[in-house]
Design a protein around this motif. Structure first.
Motif, PDB file in Angstrom:
ATOM      1  N   SER A 196       1.348 -13.192   7.411  1.00 21.49           N
ATOM      2  CA  SER A 196       0.837 -12.067   8.195  1.00 21.49           C
ATOM      3  C   SER A 196       1.993 -11.422   8.941  1.00 21.49           C
ATOM      4  CB  SER A 196      -0.233 -12.534   9.186  1.00 21.49           C
ATOM      5  OG  SER A 196       0.369 -13.193  10.282  1.00 21.49           O
ATOM      6  N   SER A 228      -5.051  -9.082   9.616  1.00 26.47           N
ATOM      7  CA  SER A 228      -3.713  -8.556   9.328  1.00 26.47           C
ATOM      8  C   SER A 228      -3.788  -7.345   8.405  1.00 26.47           C
ATOM      9  CB  SER A 228      -2.866  -9.660   8.689  1.00 26.47           C
ATOM     10  OG  SER A 228      -1.563  -9.221   8.471  1.00 26.47           O
ATOM     11  N   GLY A 229      -4.732  -7.379   7.450  1.00 27.15           N
ATOM     12  CA  GLY A 229      -4.901  -6.227   6.564  1.00 27.15           C
ATOM     13  C   GLY A 229      -5.285  -4.976   7.319  1.00 27.15           C
ATOM     14  N   HIS A 269      -1.824  -4.346   9.911  1.00 29.50           N
ATOM     15  CA  HIS A 269      -0.443  -4.205   9.426  1.00 29.50           C
ATOM     16  C   HIS A 269      -0.331  -3.774   7.972  1.00 29.50           C
ATOM     17  CE1 HIS A 269       0.983  -5.833  13.186  1.00 29.50           C
ATOM     18  NE2 HIS A 269       0.198  -6.885  13.043  1.00 29.50           N
ATOM     19  N   GLY A 270      -1.457  -3.602   7.296  1.00 31.97           N
ATOM     20  CA  GLY A 270      -1.371  -3.114   5.920  1.00 31.97           C
ATOM     21  C   GLY A 270      -0.994  -1.641   5.898  1.00 31.97           C
ATOM     22  N   ASP A 271      -0.418  -1.198   4.746  1.00 30.05           N
ATOM     23  CA  ASP A 271      -0.154   0.242   4.621  1.00 30.05           C
ATOM     24  C   ASP A 271      -1.486   0.944   4.323  1.00 30.05           C
ATOM     25  OD1 ASP A 271      -0.735  -0.273   1.985  1.00 30.05           O
ATOM     26  OD2 ASP A 271       1.348  -0.292   1.331  1.00 30.05           O
ATOM     27  N   GLU A 304      -3.468  -0.462   1.365  1.00 27.81           N
ATOM     28  CA  GLU A 304      -4.088  -1.760   1.616  1.00 27.81           C
ATOM     29  C   GLU A 304      -5.311  -1.626   2.514  1.00 27.81           C
ATOM     30  OE1 GLU A 304      -1.026  -4.190   3.171  1.00 27.81           O
ATOM     31  OE2 GLU A 304       0.005  -4.442   1.251  1.00 27.81           O
ATOM     32  N   LYS A 305      -5.200  -0.790   3.532  1.00 38.71           N
ATOM     33  CA  LYS A 305      -6.334  -0.598   4.434  1.00 38.71           C
ATOM     34  C   LYS A 305      -7.520   0.026   3.698  1.00 38.71           C
ATOM     35  CE  LYS A 305      -3.582  -0.078   8.660  1.00 38.71           C
ATOM     36  NZ  LYS A 305      -3.095   0.859   9.691  1.00 38.71           N
TER      37      LYS A 305
END
Length: 1182
Positions: free
Chosen positions: A797, A893-894, A897-899, A902-903
């Motif tokens: 993460s 974390s998704g 902090h995902g781009d 990913e989100k």
């Protein structure tokens, strides 16, 4: 609540009148609620200091008449809501009636009678319910605690004390509330309020001390701060209760078991003043624990009572003063003078209890006779009649036992005949086994020629000394235990008697007698089962005393396997731990299998508590105690050893195996003799004596290795010069022997020296030190677990170390809260110590929902609960209804902090199975079937490929490298790409739009985001329509359809500029979905930012209320929700990328620390206000 009318002489003192009519006055106590000025501050301070707020409710109603100066208090309440209800009832039901009375006395009599009647009716209705044991004052204090600290009804108050809390150097006088799970303090002095809440599971140290700065006080330490409390009326009583509650909390952390009240506790004959039922429970537990420890009794033994008396001792021809203890299965006696006499009489052995003739020399005697013809005479009993009655009651409940008490070997039975052996052939354990009736040493020595040497003669003299002792003091459980018994034990127990006396002194004989046949049944259940414990047992079987001939063949190995496997099956919480095999193999040398099993039970569950669990907590606790004892007795050596770090290294192996692994066997077994008689204090004494004997050499050591070598060589040369058995080579000695062998140390001299130098150690002091160390050790293990989890999650993460630590604390806090405030699944089911730290703590959907609402960046109003439930199902990969910390962080974390891809991928998945539950997906079943048909078609194509691969594999059967490649390919983690995501049908897409709508409701650029979503939704709906023609041209659009209602013409007339922007999404969906769009005339900007959707269309209220986005009503021709329609994730992503506001929203970096701070603030308990505000009450009065 209504109360029996009582006179009040001064109606205005300390009270403020808030409502009044000719007959009643509603008053509020000064200092409660808002306002009040200086007088309110003074009254509030006095109430807190004098605890009058626990006795005096803050609201009351008085009855008054015009001619009388006496007021009558008829109702009181802790909240405005309750007192207002009473006031309204009086005005509605009584005011009009009493206004027609001519005489004021008649009014008073009528109202008092009416109130008394109401109370009597309430009492009658409550008679069927279980009566509360706690007194009224205590219940009021408990309600006050819940009100002040925001505790739920599940939180039970144990006791409360007046004390001072030191904030800085200023003491704040107030009240300390000790509940099952929290320590709370409240103070209110001249307007300054102090509120403190500490969870017992957060306490790292609890000390009672006295300094110049803090007079006799209690220090409560947590990881981050220290709290001092002083000026207790009875500090010892308070501190003991604190210790008990902290111990219960540590047990929660260790075993994950919540506190359970003892329902078998007898009810008091009358309500005890200021003593709660829980306080009685905890006091009884403490007494039971001391009683069981004193006499080595089983965990289920409960003390019924004790009384002073004298016992006639025939061996000394005198009366010994002491105390008699009665419990459900035993009568015990302990002399006032230590080691003078101790006696345990199991009720199963009692044959007669009778009152003997009383005389001036022997007042109020009671005679107790046992089945093996022993007689015990107790005298000077205060309440002989009651005592005899209690013993008789317990005797009636005791099942008649035919075991007898002559010898523990009789409990096993005689070897079976050849005929019975065939009957037992299929059993793993039966009386025909050699180890069922005798120990392994007896088996291997029975054919040896008789030894007539001096050592053998010395052994026979020891046996004779014990036989004389048996004739004088009795044999078996009912033996008088005196200082003479201890002397014989310290001189060494003869080999023939060792098993019998170990069983007697440890208390294992009582447990075995209470469970006949238990071991045999357990072996049959356990053998053949495969588990982690059985694998470890098999691995260690041949490492258990391999130098001894008894374990160099299958007889000894099989017996050891059965005992260890049976215990692992009995106690899966412990299962199997290294070092258990060494101790058990020694037990089997001297005892038959069943006796060895019960000795192992006594060791693991009573004599060495928590030693053999997965984290060897008990051994670590005693290691801390040993360090503290070293500092007290050998301060100079302690400082040096701490620098070298030696104590923690040596003590663990010494304690876990009772010196059996570090000392020659014949010497170490003598320490085991003493241990079974004296308990753990002997091990501490000998350990201190070893350090003392090597003090000079250790002080000159420069490193840890040198110190370990010195101690190792010393212990290797501790010899037993009196042993008759052939010497057993000690493997450790062979490794540590040097050129110049050190002098031999006689083990008897070592034991004698330990008693002379360190014999002042007391068992109760050791228990006190164990408690202190237990807090430290368990909290240290918790910190280690947290660090391990954080370290493991750092690579998986993007959260920082501090953020992960805080998230772990919040996650674990949710788990622990469910332990004591209940949850849909038991906490024990959600905690498995055998799992890695990442997966040990798990939470259920309800707890996950709370954490999601507090921490997730995607807050969707009323839709948040649905979204959290979907994310839970997505993360719960094994579908056990629980999510561990690793899975929780993966989801969080998704989102943080995902781009953007990913989100969006996560959001997309939340609207597809398995995130969609069956109920949510039910209406889209036909569409799902359609896509399944397509998938099946693809599978057929793939099947052709598989057949080709199969043909290739047949051609290359002999090529093992091909199989290795295939296997490696299967094992490779498959990375999910956006092309792997399934297509989304129309209903799922509408649900996605609904989620996005809710996500933007509190954003600063709310209207722009709505506009962007409307544009994207319209575009995607058209893309789906176009795609349908290419993908499903052969399908008929009207095969499977869902009707959509028509718009309401009346509502459409009202469209105008004053409408809300949130309807853009709905209108775009409705228009794009239901009417063919004209690309040339369509203008995105023509949709007003303040438009309203008609009631027949897709309503925004439906979106907000989390209902299906398809309205109900009259059908509109040509308006269908087409199940043939579908889009892909790439199309969703590409469409969203065309709208900068949406791109900015999903690419924006979010800080979880703000959310965590808010979550911690929410966890910090604040003082709660009344249910109604002053303003509301004033308005109501007007």
């Amino acid at each position: 609540m209504w109360i029996q009318p009582e006179e009040v002489l001064l109606a205005g003192a300390l009270w403020v009148s808030e409502r009044a009519n000719p007959f009643f006055i509603l008053q509020r106590r000064r200092g409660h609620g808002r306002g009040g000025g200086l007088s309110g501050l003074l009254v509030g301070t006095l109430d807190v200091v004098l605890d009058s707020s626990a006795r005096v409710a803050p609201y009351r109603i008085l009855l008054q008449t015009a001619d009388s100066q006496v007021y009558w208090n008829i109702a009181c309440a802790s909240s405005r809501k309750e007192i207002t209800e009473h006031w309204d009832w009086l005005e509605t039901n009584l005011l009009q009636t009493i206004s027609i009375f001519d005489n004021d006395e008649d009014v008073t009599t009528f109202v008092k009678g009416k109130i008394s009647g109401i109370i009597a009716e309430e009492n009658r209705l409550n008679q069927g319910e279980e009566q509360e044991e706690d007194c009224g004052k205590f219940r009021e204090a408990e309600l006050k605690m819940r009100r002040l600290f925001g505790m739920p009804d599940e939180e039970k108050l144990v006791n409360y004390y007046s004390c001072s809390y030191w904030k800085g150097r200023v003491p704040r006088q107030g009240w300390l509330y000790l509940s099952v799970n929290h320590l709370c303090f409240y103070s209110f002095l001249l307007g300054k309020e102090v509120t403190l809440v500490v969870q017992w599971t957060e306490v790292t140290q609890l000390e009672k001390n006295a300094t110049l700065v803090f007079p006799e006080s209690v220090r409560v330490s947590t990881r981050h701060t220290e709290h001092f409390f002083s000026m207790f009326l009875n500090i010892n009583d308070t501190f003991k209760l604190m210790e008990q509650l902290a111990n219960i909390a540590m047990r929660q952390l260790l075993d994950n078991e919540a506190f359970a009240a003892d329902l078998s506790l007898p009810k008091p004959t009358k309500t005890l003043k200021n003593v709660s039922a829980l306080k009685r429970d905890l006091d009884a537990r403490a007494k039971n624990e001391r009683y069981r420890m004193m006499f080595r009794l089983t965990q289920d033994e409960r003390l019924d009572g004790h009384t002073d008396c004298t016992l006639w001792t025939p061996f000394a021809k005198m009366h010994v003063v002491g105390q008699l203890f009665i419990s459900n299965n035993y009568i015990c006696f302990n002399s006032r003078e230590e080691d003078l006499c101790q006696l345990i009489i199991p009720l199963r052995e009692v044959s007669i209890v009778e009152k003997a003739d009383s005389s001036s020399v022997l007042p109020c005697p009671v005679s107790i006779s046992t089945k093996n013809k022993m007689n015990f005479l107790f005298a000077n009993l205060k309440d002989r009649e009651f005592l005899v009655q209690r013993i008789s009651d317990f005797l009636q409940r005791t099942p008649d036992s035919s075991w007898g008490d002559t010898s523990p070997l009789s409990l096993i039975g005689h070897p079976a005949s050849a005929a019975s052996e065939s009957a037992h052939r299929g059993q793993h354990f039966h009386p025909g086994l050699p180890t069922a009736s005798q120990g392994l040493l007896q088996l291997y020595h029975q054919d040896a020629p008789e030894d007539l040497g001096p050592k053998a003669m010395k052994e026979k003299m020891k046996e004779e000394a014990w036989n004389i002792h048996f004739s004088e003091f009795g044999r078996g459980v009912c033996m008088y235990r005196t200082s003479r018994t201890r002397e014989l034990v310290l001189n060494g127990i003869p080999e023939r008697l060792r098993g019998e006396l170990w069983l007697l002194f440890s208390g294992a004989q009582n447990e075995m007698a209470a469970h006949p046949g238990y071991y045999g049944d357990l072996v049959e259940q356990a053998m053949g089962l495969c588990s982690l414990a059985t694998e470890e047992i098999e691995r260690d079987l041949h490492r258990s005393m391999p130098e001894h001939c008894a374990f160099q063949n299958e007889t000894g190995i099989a017996a050891l396997r059965r005992v260890l496997t049976a215990y692992a099956h009995r106690n899966p919480g412990i299962g199997y731990c290294q070092a258990m095999n060494i101790v058990t193999s020694v037990l089997l040398l001297y005892c038959p299998e069943e006796e060895a099993f019960w000795l192992l039970v006594a060791l693991c569950e009573r004599m060495l508590p928590d030693y053999y669990n997965t984290r060897v907590v008990g051994a670590l606790v005693d290691q801390g105690v040993f360090e503290e004892l070293t500092r007290a007795f050998l301060p100079l050596l302690y400082e040096h050893m701490q620098e070298l770090g030696v104590i923690s290294t040596i003590s663990l192996s010494w304690f876990l195996t009772l010196f059996l692994s570090v000392m020659p066997f014949d010497s170490a077994v003598l320490l085991v003799d003493c241990f079974f008689y004296e308990g753990i204090k002997v091990i501490f004494q000998v350990a201190l004596a070893v350090l003392h004997d090597n003090m000079d050499a250790l002080l000159s050591c420069s490193d840890e290795g040198e110190a370990m070598t010195i101690l190792g060589r010393y212990l290797d040369n501790v010899v037993n010069k009196q042993t008759v058995a052939p010497p057993i080579p000690h493997l450790h000695a062979l490794l540590t022997s040097g050129d110049d062998p050190p002098p031999e140390i006689d083990v008897f001299e070592l034991i004698k020296s330990s008693y002379e130098k360190f014999g002042s150690l007391r068992s109760d002091v050791i228990e006190q030190m164990r408690f202190k160390q237990r807090l430290k050790v368990i909290q240290s293990l918790e910190d280690t677990a947290k660090r391990s989890v954080v370290r493991a999650m750092m690579t998986e993460s993007a959260f920082s170390i501090e953020e992960l630590e805080e998230l772990y604390c919040l996650f674990k806090s949710k788990h622990m809260t469910s332990c004591y405030w209940g949850s849909s699944s038991s906490a024990a089911d959600r905690h498995d110590p055998s799992l890695p730290y990442l997966e040990q703590y798990r939470i259920d959907p309800a707890q996950f929902s709370q954490l999601f609402a507090a921490l997730a960046p995607w807050i969707c109003g009323g839709h948040t609960t649905t979204l959290s439930a979907r994310l839970f199902r997505l993360l719960d990969q094994n579908q056990d209804g629980l999510v561990n910390f690793k899975e929780f962080i993966t989801g969080l974390s998704g989102m943080y902090h995902g781009d953007m891809t990913e989100k969006l991928k996560l959001l997309y998945k939340l609207h597809l199975p398995p995130a969609l539950c069956p109920e949510e997906a039910e209406s889209a079943l036909e569409a799902t079937n359609f896509f399944t048909d397509d998938d099946q078609g693809e599978e057929v194509k793939d099947g052709g490929g598989d057949s080709e691969e199969k043909k290739v594999s047949e051609d290359r059967v002999k090529d093992y490298r091909y199989y290795l490649r295939m296997w490696a390919k299967e094992k490779e983690p498959k990375t999910e790409t956006i092309k792997d995501l399934p297509r989304m049908n129309q209903e799922q897409f509408i649900d996605l739009c609904k989620t996005l709508y809710n996500m933007f409701s509190e954003e600063p650029l709310e209207q722009q985001l709505y506009h962007s979503i409307a544009t994207v939704a319209s575009l995607l709906l058209r893309i789906g329509e176009v795609g349908k023609k290419f993908n499903n041209g052969s399908k008929k659009a009207n095969d499977l359809t869902v009707q959509v209602p028509p718009p309401d013409p009346q509502r459409e007339e009202g469209l105008g500029e004053g409408e809300s922007g949130e309807s853009q999404v709905c209108q775009a969906l409705a228009e794009a979905q239901l009417e063919p769009a004209d690309e040339e005339t369509k203008d995105d900007t023509s949709v007003s930012s303040y438009s309203v959707v008609s009631s027949g269309s897709l309503q925004c209220e439906d979106i907000a209320d989390d209902t299906v986005l398809v309205g109900s009503g009259e059908q509109r021709r040509g308006s269908v929700l087409d199940v043939d329609w579908s889009i892909t994730f790439e199309q969703v992503l590409a469409s969203l990328l065309t709208e900068p506001p949406l791109v900015d929203y999903f690419e924006r970096k979010r800080d979880i620390r703000v959310k965590m701070a808010a979550c911690k603030a929410q966890r910090a308990v604040e003082r709660q206000t009344s249910s109604a505000s002053d303003h509301e009450l004033t308005q109501h009065a007007v």
